[in-house]
Design a protein around this motif. Structure first.
Motif, PDB file in Angstrom:
ATOM      1  N   VAL A 138      -7.607   1.684  -4.480  1.00 53.08           N
ATOM      2  CA  VAL A 138      -6.720   0.525  -4.370  1.00 53.08           C
ATOM      3  C   VAL A 138      -7.085  -0.215  -3.084  1.00 53.08           C
ATOM      4  CG1 VAL A 138      -4.347  -0.321  -4.262  1.00 53.08           C
ATOM      5  CG2 VAL A 138      -4.874   1.740  -5.590  1.00 53.08           C
ATOM      6  N   ASN A 139      -7.750  -1.355  -3.236  1.00 60.18           N
ATOM      7  CA  ASN A 139      -8.100  -2.202  -2.099  1.00 60.18           C
ATOM      8  C   ASN A 139      -6.905  -3.094  -1.785  1.00 60.18           C
ATOM      9  OD1 ASN A 139     -10.765  -1.798  -1.018  1.00 60.18           O
ATOM     10  ND2 ASN A 139     -11.598  -2.533  -2.960  1.00 60.18           N
ATOM     11  N   ASN A 140      -6.057  -2.632  -0.878  1.00 54.08           N
ATOM     12  CA  ASN A 140      -4.830  -3.352  -0.563  1.00 54.08           C
ATOM     13  C   ASN A 140      -4.840  -3.996   0.817  1.00 54.08           C
ATOM     14  OD1 ASN A 140      -1.775  -3.892  -0.546  1.00 54.08           O
ATOM     15  ND2 ASN A 140      -2.022  -2.424   1.127  1.00 54.08           N
ATOM     16  N   ALA A 141      -5.576  -3.435   1.766  1.00 52.79           N
ATOM     17  CA  ALA A 141      -5.546  -3.936   3.143  1.00 52.79           C
ATOM     18  C   ALA A 141      -5.910  -5.421   3.178  1.00 52.79           C
ATOM     19  CB  ALA A 141      -6.513  -3.144   4.017  1.00 52.79           C
ATOM     20  N   GLY A 142      -5.171  -6.175   3.979  1.00 53.76           N
ATOM     21  CA  GLY A 142      -5.455  -7.603   4.100  1.00 53.76           C
ATOM     22  C   GLY A 142      -4.731  -8.210   5.277  1.00 53.76           C
ATOM     23  N   VAL A 143      -5.251  -9.328   5.751  1.00 50.36           N
ATOM     24  CA  VAL A 143      -4.618 -10.079   6.842  1.00 50.36           C
ATOM     25  C   VAL A 143      -4.610 -11.552   6.476  1.00 50.36           C
ATOM     26  CG1 VAL A 143      -5.299  -8.421   8.624  1.00 50.36           C
ATOM     27  CG2 VAL A 143      -6.801 -10.354   8.104  1.00 50.36           C
ATOM     28  N   GLY A 169       0.809  -1.212   0.000  1.00 45.31           N
ATOM     29  CA  GLY A 169       0.000   0.000   0.000  1.00 45.31           C
ATOM     30  C   GLY A 169       0.838   1.255   0.000  1.00 45.31           C
ATOM     31  N   GLU A 170       1.910   1.254   0.765  1.00 43.12           N
ATOM     32  CA  GLU A 170       2.794   2.422   0.809  1.00 43.12           C
ATOM     33  C   GLU A 170       3.458   2.645  -0.546  1.00 43.12           C
ATOM     34  OE1 GLU A 170       6.748   4.125   3.177  1.00 43.12           O
ATOM     35  OE2 GLU A 170       5.794   2.251   3.834  1.00 43.12           O
ATOM     36  N   VAL A 171       3.908   1.583  -1.186  1.00 45.73           N
ATOM     37  CA  VAL A 171       4.556   1.731  -2.496  1.00 45.73           C
ATOM     38  C   VAL A 171       3.547   2.206  -3.540  1.00 45.73           C
ATOM     39  CG1 VAL A 171       5.834   0.572  -4.331  1.00 45.73           C
ATOM     40  CG2 VAL A 171       6.325   0.025  -1.944  1.00 45.73           C
ATOM     41  N   TYR A 172       2.320   1.667  -3.507  1.00 46.49           N
ATOM     42  CA  TYR A 172       1.290   2.168  -4.418  1.00 46.49           C
ATOM     43  C   TYR A 172       1.095   3.663  -4.228  1.00 46.49           C
ATOM     44  CZ  TYR A 172      -0.886  -1.610  -7.086  1.00 46.49           C
ATOM     45  OH  TYR A 172      -1.148  -2.576  -8.020  1.00 46.49           O
ATOM     46  N   ALA A 173       1.033   4.102  -2.970  1.00 44.62           N
ATOM     47  CA  ALA A 173       0.844   5.531  -2.698  1.00 44.62           C
ATOM     48  C   ALA A 173       1.972   6.349  -3.325  1.00 44.62           C
ATOM     49  CB  ALA A 173       0.769   5.762  -1.190  1.00 44.62           C
ATOM     50  N   GLU A 174       3.195   5.893  -3.159  1.00 48.59           N
ATOM     51  CA  GLU A 174       4.341   6.614  -3.732  1.00 48.59           C
ATOM     52  C   GLU A 174       4.251   6.672  -5.256  1.00 48.59           C
ATOM     53  OE1 GLU A 174       7.603   4.364  -2.240  1.00 48.59           O
ATOM     54  OE2 GLU A 174       7.637   5.381  -0.289  1.00 48.59           O
ATOM     55  N   ARG A 175       3.971   5.534  -5.865  1.00 39.77           N
ATOM     56  CA  ARG A 175       3.943   5.484  -7.327  1.00 39.77           C
ATOM     57  C   ARG A 175       2.781   6.295  -7.888  1.00 39.77           C
ATOM     58  NH1 ARG A 175       8.254   3.571  -5.997  1.00 39.77           N
ATOM     59  NH2 ARG A 175       9.199   1.691  -6.912  1.00 39.77           N
ATOM     60  N   LEU A 176       1.632   6.256  -7.232  1.00 41.22           N
ATOM     61  CA  LEU A 176       0.477   6.999  -7.733  1.00 41.22           C
ATOM     62  C   LEU A 176       0.675   8.502  -7.591  1.00 41.22           C
ATOM     63  CD1 LEU A 176      -2.371   4.686  -6.404  1.00 41.22           C
ATOM     64  CD2 LEU A 176      -1.590   4.920  -8.777  1.00 41.22           C
ATOM     65  N   ALA A 177       1.322   8.922  -6.507  1.00 38.83           N
ATOM     66  CA  ALA A 177       1.657  10.341  -6.372  1.00 38.83           C
ATOM     67  C   ALA A 177       2.584  10.774  -7.502  1.00 38.83           C
ATOM     68  CB  ALA A 177       2.302  10.601  -5.016  1.00 38.83           C
ATOM     69  N   ASP A 178       3.550   9.929  -7.845  1.00 42.40           N
ATOM     70  CA  ASP A 178       4.450  10.234  -8.957  1.00 42.40           C
ATOM     71  C   ASP A 178       3.688  10.348 -10.277  1.00 42.40           C
ATOM     72  OD1 ASP A 178       6.661  10.243  -7.309  1.00 42.40           O
ATOM     73  OD2 ASP A 178       7.251   8.176  -7.769  1.00 42.40           O
ATOM     74  N   ARG A 179       2.580   9.624 -10.386  1.00 44.69           N
ATOM     75  CA  ARG A 179       1.795   9.637 -11.618  1.00 44.69           C
ATOM     76  C   ARG A 179       0.824  10.818 -11.682  1.00 44.69           C
ATOM     77  NH1 ARG A 179       0.144   4.258 -14.246  1.00 44.69           N
ATOM     78  NH2 ARG A 179       2.138   3.170 -14.400  1.00 44.69           N
ATOM     79  N   GLY A 180       0.721  11.593 -10.623  1.00 44.39           N
ATOM     80  CA  GLY A 180      -0.139  12.767 -10.657  1.00 44.39           C
ATOM     81  C   GLY A 180      -1.406  12.678  -9.846  1.00 44.39           C
ATOM     82  N   TYR A 181      -1.506  11.673  -8.980  1.00 42.80           N
ATOM     83  CA  TYR A 181      -2.671  11.550  -8.110  1.00 42.80           C
ATOM     84  C   TYR A 181      -2.427  12.240  -6.773  1.00 42.80           C
ATOM     85  CZ  TYR A 181      -4.619   7.810 -11.059  1.00 42.80           C
ATOM     86  OH  TYR A 181      -5.136   7.080 -12.100  1.00 42.80           O
ATOM     87  N   ASP A 182      -3.432  12.955  -6.260  1.00 47.75           N
ATOM     88  CA  ASP A 182      -3.476  13.259  -4.845  1.00 47.75           C
ATOM     89  C   ASP A 182      -3.890  11.979  -4.134  1.00 47.75           C
ATOM     90  OD1 ASP A 182      -2.791  15.947  -5.177  1.00 47.75           O
ATOM     91  OD2 ASP A 182      -4.883  16.527  -5.502  1.00 47.75           O
ATOM     92  N   LEU A 183      -3.717  11.932  -2.821  1.00 49.66           N
ATOM     93  CA  LEU A 183      -3.899  10.673  -2.112  1.00 49.66           C
ATOM     94  C   LEU A 183      -4.782  10.821  -0.881  1.00 49.66           C
ATOM     95  CD1 LEU A 183      -0.171   9.465  -2.088  1.00 49.66           C
ATOM     96  CD2 LEU A 183      -1.974   8.654  -3.641  1.00 49.66           C
ATOM     97  N   ILE A 184      -5.558   9.777  -0.630  1.00 44.00           N
ATOM     98  CA  ILE A 184      -6.185   9.548   0.668  1.00 44.00           C
ATOM     99  C   ILE A 184      -5.655   8.204   1.148  1.00 44.00           C
ATOM    100  CG2 ILE A 184      -8.319   9.217   1.961  1.00 44.00           C
ATOM    101  CD1 ILE A 184      -9.765  10.796  -0.253  1.00 44.00           C
TER     102      ILE A 184
END
Length: 264
Positions: free
Chosen positions: A88-93, A19-34
């Motif tokens: 991005v539905n990433n959370a899981g256990v 999830g953290e890596v997705y956040a980094e990559r999506l910010a690089d692509r021009g997305y704001d993030l929640i």
């Protein structure tokens, strides 16, 4: 790094790992993030780091996806916030052990986090995106969806569920500008292994993909329009043959008469 504003991506389980890596990559692509997770301190650290590096707007949303009220709050945000263009539905256990070694509480937690939460969030996002004819949903599943005999069938079943809802949704939104993708990682270096009491390097020596490699490959698949992306699988023909066999079997799965091979 893109200066284009692509809207806002909501990423669950964003405090570490995939999830953290997705956040980094999506910010690089021009997305704001929640960024949504239950560990606010970790989320805030991730948010500060990404915001400082990219200049993107990064919001922290505390959400414990074992709690139905928190799931509902994220659903509402997806339904009401028109700036959100990607989920991005990433959370899981996962479990330490199988059905035989676990009581009802950890099993219920897995089902809530891995099935209930992403299903409800997918539904909320899909309805909002279809209404606006714009958006994407990425569900992080697992290759274990195809090999339930390995490890724990509850976890692999939860990931098979994500593959199913993604494929079904992708079929329903054909012809629109809404996208759905299931990402099927193999063993990937993340905290989920430690939390479930497993040493992934001892369990699967030489088979553990680095998280950044996984996410980069998954985004290549997303860009290509893949509905199912399997970053570790080299021979795409194997998956295509699997899908072809599944689809060929479909018309034969419901009949008025019992198959002759079951007659006695």
């Amino acid at each position: 790094m893109s200066t284009e504003n692509k809207g806002t991506a909501l990423v669950t389980g964003a405090s570490s790992g995939i999830g953290e890596v997705y956040a980094e990559r999506l910010a690089d692509r021009g997305y704001d993030l929640i960024l949504a997770a239950r560990r606010v301190d970790r989320l805030e650290a991730v948010a500060r780091k990404i915001g400082a590096r990219t200049g993107r707007k990064v919001e922290v949303l505390r959400a414990d996806l074992t709690d139905r009220k928190d799931i509902s709050a994220v659903e509402r945000r997806l339904a009401e916030d028109a700036s959100i263009t990607l989920l991005v539905n990433n959370a899981g256990v996962s479990l330490d052990g199988s059905l035989l070694e676990n009581g009802s509480e950890p099993i219920e937690k897995l089902i809530t986090v891995n099935i209930l939460a992403p299903t409800l969030l997918t539904a909320a996002a899909a309805k909002a995106f279809v209404a606006r004819d714009k958006g994407g949903i990425i569900n992080i599943a697992s290759v274990l969806a195809f090999v339930p005999e390995m490890f724990d069938g509850i976890y692999s079943g939860s990931k098979a569920h994500l593959v199913n809802i993604t494929q079904s949704l992708a079929a329903k939104v054909q012809g629109t500008k809404v996208r759905a993708q299931a990402v099927l990682p193999g063993a990937t270096r993340s905290e989920i292994w430690e939390k479930s009491g497993k040493d992934v390097d001892a369990l699967l020596p030489g088979m553990v993909m680095e998280t950044a490699d996984l996410v980069d490959a998954a985004l290549v698949g997303y860009d290509r329009g893949e509905v199912v992306t399997i970053p570790p699988l080299q021979d795409e023909a194997q998956y295509k043959a699997f899908e072809a066999a599944r689809l060929a079997m479909g018309p034969n799965l419901s009949r008025k008469e019992v198959a002759p091979r079951y007659r006695v």
